[in-house]
Design a protein around this motif. Structure first.
Motif, PDB file in Angstrom:
ATOM      1  N   ASN A 119       0.662  -1.033  -0.055  1.00 31.29           N
ATOM      2  CA  ASN A 119       0.002   0.053   0.145  1.00 31.29           C
ATOM      3  C   ASN A 119       0.801   1.264  -0.069  1.00 31.29           C
ATOM      4  O   ASN A 119       0.379   2.405  -0.036  1.00 31.29           O
ATOM      5  CB  ASN A 119      -0.853   0.109   1.314  1.00 31.29           C
ATOM      6  N   ASN A 120       2.269   0.984  -0.052  1.00 29.48           N
ATOM      7  CA  ASN A 120       3.205   2.041  -0.024  1.00 29.48           C
ATOM      8  C   ASN A 120       3.502   2.767  -1.347  1.00 29.48           C
ATOM      9  O   ASN A 120       4.108   3.654  -1.338  1.00 29.48           O
ATOM     10  CB  ASN A 120       4.514   2.014   0.839  1.00 29.48           C
ATOM     11  N   THR A 121       2.949   1.988  -2.286  1.00 24.48           N
ATOM     12  CA  THR A 121       3.373   2.476  -3.537  1.00 24.48           C
ATOM     13  C   THR A 121       2.025   2.887  -4.448  1.00 24.48           C
ATOM     14  O   THR A 121       1.611   1.927  -5.097  1.00 24.48           O
ATOM     15  CB  THR A 121       4.155   1.457  -4.230  1.00 24.48           C
ATOM     16  N   PRO A 122       1.767   4.031  -4.323  1.00 20.62           N
ATOM     17  CA  PRO A 122       0.418   4.522  -5.125  1.00 20.62           C
ATOM     18  C   PRO A 122       0.670   4.173  -6.691  1.00 20.62           C
ATOM     19  O   PRO A 122       1.732   4.500  -7.173  1.00 20.62           O
ATOM     20  CB  PRO A 122       0.282   5.768  -4.742  1.00 20.62           C
ATOM     21  N   PHE A 124      -2.062   5.582  -8.749  1.00 22.07           N
ATOM     22  CA  PHE A 124      -2.714   6.571  -9.295  1.00 22.07           C
ATOM     23  C   PHE A 124      -2.441   7.492  -8.108  1.00 22.07           C
ATOM     24  O   PHE A 124      -2.215   7.357  -6.885  1.00 22.07           O
ATOM     25  CB  PHE A 124      -4.315   6.416  -9.252  1.00 22.07           C
ATOM     26  N   SER A 125      -2.965   8.957  -8.325  1.00 18.64           N
ATOM     27  CA  SER A 125      -2.656   9.968  -7.305  1.00 18.64           C
ATOM     28  C   SER A 125      -3.518   9.950  -6.334  1.00 18.64           C
ATOM     29  O   SER A 125      -2.793  10.285  -5.058  1.00 18.64           O
ATOM     30  CB  SER A 125      -2.899  11.400  -7.973  1.00 18.64           C
ATOM     31  N   GLY A 126      -4.607   9.357  -6.175  1.00 18.50           N
ATOM     32  CA  GLY A 126      -5.273   9.013  -4.930  1.00 18.50           C
ATOM     33  C   GLY A 126      -5.449   7.697  -4.247  1.00 18.50           C
ATOM     34  O   GLY A 126      -5.894   7.445  -3.304  1.00 18.50           O
ATOM     35  N   ASP A 127      -4.406   6.802  -4.562  1.00 19.37           N
ATOM     36  CA  ASP A 127      -4.247   5.530  -4.176  1.00 19.37           C
ATOM     37  C   ASP A 127      -3.722   5.430  -2.713  1.00 19.37           C
ATOM     38  O   ASP A 127      -3.908   4.575  -1.856  1.00 19.37           O
ATOM     39  CB  ASP A 127      -3.307   4.668  -4.913  1.00 19.37           C
ATOM     40  N   ASN A 128      -2.973   6.531  -2.182  1.00 20.07           N
ATOM     41  CA  ASN A 128      -2.261   6.443  -0.752  1.00 20.07           C
ATOM     42  C   ASN A 128      -2.995   6.862   0.180  1.00 20.07           C
ATOM     43  O   ASN A 128      -2.714   7.313   1.243  1.00 20.07           O
ATOM     44  CB  ASN A 128      -0.804   7.030  -0.804  1.00 20.07           C
ATOM     45  N   LYS A 129      -4.516   7.089   0.156  1.00 20.77           N
ATOM     46  CA  LYS A 129      -5.532   7.616   1.182  1.00 20.77           C
ATOM     47  C   LYS A 129      -5.682   6.483   2.037  1.00 20.77           C
ATOM     48  O   LYS A 129      -5.471   5.338   1.815  1.00 20.77           O
ATOM     49  CB  LYS A 129      -6.788   7.896   0.421  1.00 20.77           C
TER      50      LYS A 129
END
Length: 129
Positions: A119-122, A124-129
């Motif tokens: 989960n630390n490598t998004p 897409f720009s909104g993936d690290n929420k």
């Protein structure tokens, strides 16, 4: 790591068994047999790794896209590797396929662990929420 090795052993057996069967019992071109069974193995590998080996909790679409990037890289490298060795060595398809199957899982493990199922490598720009 042990679960990944179990998944890897299973999909490698599926891949090599398919290549062997396709080589012995069909008249399809070797590169088609090789690519088909590599893709089938990649799909099975994604599902087993997502649900069992890495127990991913990321969004399925994002994880699948990242996996597809890694698997596509593997498919392209595999096809080029197999094609080049079939053209230059007097070795059967199964031997050449086995040599790639011995190398790629090492690279793929690190790509999956630190990119696909992390989960630390998004992606897409909104993936690290």
């Amino acid at each position: 790591l042990l679960k990944y090795l179990g998944v890897g052993g299973s999909i490698t057996s599926l891949y090599l068994g398919g290549v062997l069967a396709g080589s012995l019992w069909t008249d399809f071109p070797p590169i088609l047999i090789n690519s088909f069974f590599y893709i089938v193995s990649a799909i099975v590998g994604y599902l087993l790794n997502y649900y069992w080996a890495f127990k991913a909790d990321g969004q399925h679409l994002t994880t699948l896209l990242k996996y597809t990037l890694i698997a596509s890289t593997g498919i392209i490298l595999n096809a080029v590797y197999v094609w080049a060795l079939l053209k230059t060595l007097p070795a059967p398809l199964v031997v050449i396929s086995f040599s790639f199957a011995a190398i790629w899982p090492i690279v793929s493990f690190f790509a999956q662990k630190y990119f696909v199922y992390s989960n630390n490598t998004p992606f897409f720009s909104g993936d690290n929420k």
